[in-house]
Design a protein around this motif. Structure first.
Motif, PDB file in Angstrom:
ATOM      1  N   GLN A  67       0.831  -1.210   0.000  1.00 42.44           N
ATOM      2  CA  GLN A  67       0.000   0.000   0.000  1.00 42.44           C
ATOM      3  C   GLN A  67       0.864   1.257   0.000  1.00 42.44           C
ATOM      4  O   GLN A  67       0.606   2.211  -0.751  1.00 42.44           O
ATOM      5  CB  GLN A  67      -0.927  -0.006   1.219  1.00 42.44           C
ATOM      6  N   GLU A 113       2.486   1.705  -3.427  1.00 39.92           N
ATOM      7  CA  GLU A 113       1.567   2.268  -4.426  1.00 39.92           C
ATOM      8  C   GLU A 113       1.439   3.779  -4.256  1.00 39.92           C
ATOM      9  O   GLU A 113       1.382   4.530  -5.234  1.00 39.92           O
ATOM     10  CB  GLU A 113       0.198   1.597  -4.301  1.00 39.92           C
ATOM     11  N   HIS A 114       1.399   4.238  -2.992  1.00 41.92           N
ATOM     12  CA  HIS A 114       1.317   5.673  -2.713  1.00 41.92           C
ATOM     13  C   HIS A 114       2.565   6.398  -3.226  1.00 41.92           C
ATOM     14  O   HIS A 114       2.472   7.458  -3.872  1.00 41.92           O
ATOM     15  CB  HIS A 114       1.153   5.893  -1.206  1.00 41.92           C
TER      16      HIS A 114
END
Length: 303
Positions: free
Chosen positions: A229, A232-233
């Motif tokens: 996560q 991806e950021h």
């Protein structure tokens, strides 16, 4: 008497310690002097070319490389052409030669003459300082100094403003961490970044490279310690940074490399597949197998 004997004993002990420390200091001084006098193995080689402003095209021409003469090559017949501004991903199992290939571009290790070119010029003919000033490299194993986060990020750009350092930190995904640190950018990280997690150290090193605004950005599995996560950021932030820069991206995760302009799949030092994410899935080869395995792992982790 007893007191004089004790005093004499302590004095002798102090003299021995002082003598030992003096000898140790002299040995250290000689060792440092020897290092400083040693001619670096990698240096400017005449005749040098004047490349002007480096734009960032890179091409390999039948590049084979071994670390020592007579040893087994770790790269075999590598050929590719990358235009300035493209993003290239390198994928393959551990030991496939990805990190070695990346290290040849800034001449951390020297490629054979005539096999690796930046802007059409053999990298061995480019002034070393000029070449490296155009490159930002984030290795897998990062090195941080016992200083503040600000000083570690601004290491290659000491003239950077606080706003520029903060923007580099934001792009590297450090914004939330900085808000939680007691002193923000002025938080001390300890020797080798002892007080930071593996993912935080990688992001500080990434921010350091981004702050320099290099023409070529070499990312050697530098997000391996962050969760999917967070990755991806960070990749979302980096899309704007990648525009107009040549980027080489090494990763074991398909999610990291799927948007690259071209993906090179390495195995035992050879390029065995090349293409876009979609093209490589359609081939149904090694890349497609890796993609399928990672999808399965994600499904199992979600159960």
């Amino acid at each position: 008497n007893n007191r004089q004997a004790k005093f004499y004993k302590l004095t002798k002990k102090g003299e021995r310690q002082l003598r030992d420390e003096t000898e140790q200091w002299e040995r250290m001084t000689l060792a440092v002097q020897k290092i400083l006098e040693t001619e670096p193995a990698i240096r400017d080689e005449e005749p040098l070319a004047d490349p002007g402003e480096i734009r960032g095209s890179v091409d390999c021409r039948n590049l084979s490389f071994a670390y020592t003469a007579g040893s087994e090559p770790v790269l075999h017949g590598i050929d590719f052409q990358v235009t300035a501004g493209q993003t290239v991903a390198l994928v393959g199992r551990t030991g496939a030669g990805k990190s070695t290939l990346l290290s040849l571009i800034p001449r951390m290790i020297d490629p054979p003459p005539g096999t690796l070119h930046v802007d059409g010029t053999d990298v061995r003919r480019l002034p070393l300082a000029r070449l490296r000033s155009a490159i930002g490299m984030v290795p897998q194993e990062t090195f941080l100094f016992s200083a503040s986060i600000r000083e570690n990020i601004a290491l290659g750009a000491p003239e950077a403003t606080d706003a520029e350092v903060l923007e580099a930190a934001r792009l590297a995904g450090l914004e939330t961490d900085l808000a939680q640190f007691p002193n923000g950018l002025d938080t001390l990280v300890g020797e080798r970044g002892l007080t930071l997690s593996g993912g935080q150290k990688q992001r500080v090193a990434l921010a350091r490279a981004l702050l320099r605004r290099p023409r070529l950005l070499l990312l050697d599995d530098c997000l391996s310690a962050v969760d999917t996560q967070t990755e991806e950021h960070i990749l979302h932030n980096l899309r704007t940074v990648f525009q107009g820069r040549t980027v080489f991206l090494v990763s074991h995760r398909i999610s990291t490399v799927k948007d690259a302009d071209v993906i090179l799949v390495l195995d035992h030092g050879r390029i065995i597949e090349r293409g876009t994410h979609g093209q490589l899935l359609a081939i149904g080869g090694a890349y497609a197998d890796l993609h399928q395995r990672q999808l399965l792992e994600e499904e199992l982790a979600a159960v």
